[in-house]
Design a protein around this motif. Structure first.
Motif, PDB file in Angstrom:
ATOM      1  N   ASP A   1     -15.858-137.783 -42.490  1.00  9.24           N
ATOM      2  CA  ASP A   1     -15.658-137.524 -41.062  1.00  9.24           C
ATOM      3  C   ASP A   1     -14.917-136.199 -40.936  1.00  9.24           C
ATOM      4  O   ASP A   1     -14.528-135.600 -41.948  1.00  9.24           O
ATOM      5  N   PRO A   2     -14.702-135.702 -39.689  1.00 13.80           N
ATOM      6  CA  PRO A   2     -14.025-134.399 -39.538  1.00 13.80           C
ATOM      7  C   PRO A   2     -12.623-134.349 -40.120  1.00 13.80           C
ATOM      8  O   PRO A   2     -12.086-133.276 -40.355  1.00 13.80           O
ATOM      9  N   ARG A  36     -12.373-130.796 -46.171  1.00 16.41           N
ATOM     10  CA  ARG A  36     -11.896-129.729 -45.272  1.00 16.41           C
ATOM     11  C   ARG A  36     -11.148-128.659 -46.062  1.00 16.41           C
ATOM     12  O   ARG A  36     -11.326-127.457 -45.849  1.00 16.41           O
ATOM     13  N   LEU A  37     -10.315-129.102 -46.979  1.00 14.27           N
ATOM     14  CA  LEU A  37      -9.513-128.195 -47.788  1.00 14.27           C
ATOM     15  C   LEU A  37     -10.411-127.264 -48.605  1.00 14.27           C
ATOM     16  O   LEU A  37     -10.215-126.039 -48.624  1.00 14.27           O
ATOM     17  N   LEU A  38     -11.410-127.821 -49.272  1.00 18.42           N
ATOM     18  CA  LEU A  38     -12.302-127.008 -50.103  1.00 18.42           C
ATOM     19  C   LEU A  38     -13.109-126.021 -49.266  1.00 18.42           C
ATOM     20  O   LEU A  38     -13.327-124.876 -49.673  1.00 18.42           O
ATOM     21  N   ALA A  93      -4.956-128.899 -43.511  1.00 20.34           N
ATOM     22  CA  ALA A  93      -5.759-129.883 -42.778  1.00 20.34           C
ATOM     23  C   ALA A  93      -5.403-129.885 -41.292  1.00 20.34           C
ATOM     24  O   ALA A  93      -6.270-130.036 -40.436  1.00 20.34           O
ATOM     25  N   LYS A  94      -4.114-129.684 -40.977  1.00 20.38           N
ATOM     26  CA  LYS A  94      -3.674-129.708 -39.578  1.00 20.38           C
ATOM     27  C   LYS A  94      -4.004-128.423 -38.828  1.00 20.38           C
ATOM     28  O   LYS A  94      -4.403-128.456 -37.666  1.00 20.38           O
ATOM     29  N   ARG A  95      -3.809-127.276 -39.507  1.00 12.54           N
ATOM     30  CA  ARG A  95      -3.862-125.993 -38.803  1.00 12.54           C
ATOM     31  C   ARG A  95      -4.971-125.052 -39.236  1.00 12.54           C
ATOM     32  O   ARG A  95      -5.179-124.008 -38.618  1.00 12.54           O
ATOM     33  N   LEU A 154     -20.113-130.816 -40.280  1.00 10.46           N
ATOM     34  CA  LEU A 154     -19.446-132.114 -40.100  1.00 10.46           C
ATOM     35  C   LEU A 154     -17.956-131.984 -39.823  1.00 10.46           C
ATOM     36  O   LEU A 154     -17.374-132.856 -39.185  1.00 10.46           O
ATOM     37  N   VAL A 155     -17.320-130.917 -40.307  1.00 11.16           N
ATOM     38  CA  VAL A 155     -15.868-130.796 -40.114  1.00 11.16           C
ATOM     39  C   VAL A 155     -15.495-129.875 -38.956  1.00 11.16           C
ATOM     40  O   VAL A 155     -14.310-129.633 -38.712  1.00 11.16           O
ATOM     41  N   ASN A 156     -16.475-129.371 -38.222  1.00 10.73           N
ATOM     42  CA  ASN A 156     -16.162-128.569 -37.034  1.00 10.73           C
ATOM     43  C   ASN A 156     -15.391-129.397 -36.019  1.00 10.73           C
ATOM     44  O   ASN A 156     -15.526-130.628 -35.976  1.00 10.73           O
ATOM     45  N   VAL A 157     -14.623-128.728 -35.170  1.00 14.64           N
ATOM     46  CA  VAL A 157     -13.886-129.423 -34.108  1.00 14.64           C
ATOM     47  C   VAL A 157     -14.847-130.247 -33.259  1.00 14.64           C
ATOM     48  O   VAL A 157     -14.574-131.384 -32.888  1.00 14.64           O
TER      49      VAL A 157
END
Length: 200
Positions: free
Chosen positions: A97-98, A104-106, A23-25, A171-174
């Motif tokens: 949300d992002p 994000r993980l999936l 999730a962080k990197r 939706l999860v893009n920077v």
């Protein structure tokens, strides 16, 4: 993190640490050393439980797929009205949300399925389980006359999951190309056209 006592606990701790680091990197930026540090153990201790990063990520993906599918199925299980069930299902398929860690993980792990057959198989399982939930909702609505399906239930269900995946990536893009409300409106609009029913 606290010191877990059993092998199962230690594996769960490592899976949680890997999820946090992804999730962080992002998946490409994660190393075994990062995961070990996040879990509060040495790299050599981690290797006792997982011989390599791939084996750890296998477990991460298995648990993430199960958690996501179980959450989606549970969210609609007690809802009788097909419209409300479909609305709830649509809402549960998009990242909130992002920073939505599970989605994000999936999405990150989905990239692995292009090069690894075992990942691809689990990614297909994720897809098919979501399709099956949608099919049940659509067919129940059609059986009661509330929905007038514009195509076979499986075709609509597959289209909805594909739409969710595409919108979720944005939706999860920077810098998200779309916000959550707009993504849900797009998904809902298609669902209404496909079912011939206003979802309110």
């Amino acid at each position: 993190m606290g010191r877990p006592k059993t092998q199962t606990d230690r594996r769960l701790t490592l899976v949680a640490a890997a999820e946090s680091m992804i999730a962080k990197r992002g998946l490409a930026g994660v190393t075994l050393r990062d995961v070990a540090n996040e879990a509060g153990m040495s790299s050599s201790a981690l290797l006792y439980y997982y011989p390599g990063l791939k084996e750890l990520l296998d477990d991460v993906q298995k648990k993430a797929v199960e958690r996501f599918c179980t959450q989606r199925a549970s969210s609609v299980a007690a809802i009788a009205d097909p419209r409300a069930r479909l609305r709830t299902m649509l809402e549960s398929g998009l990242p909130t949300d992002p920073d939505d860690q599970l989605c994000r993980l999936l999405l990150e792990l989905g990239a692995y399925s292009r090069s690894d057959a075992s990942y691809a198989a689990r990614h297909i399982t994720l897809f098919e389980r979501q399709v099956a939930i949608y099919v049940g909702i659509l067919e129940a609505g059609a059986a009661t006359g509330i929905f007038k399906l514009s195509a076979a239930s499986e075709v609509i269900a597959r289209s909805l999951v594909v739409l969710e995946d595409g919108l979720g990536l944005h939706l999860v893009n920077v810098v998200p190309a779309i916000d959550h409300a707009s993504a849900l409106a797009i998904l809902t609009s298609y669902a209404e056209l496909a079912t011939g029913c206003s979802l309110g």
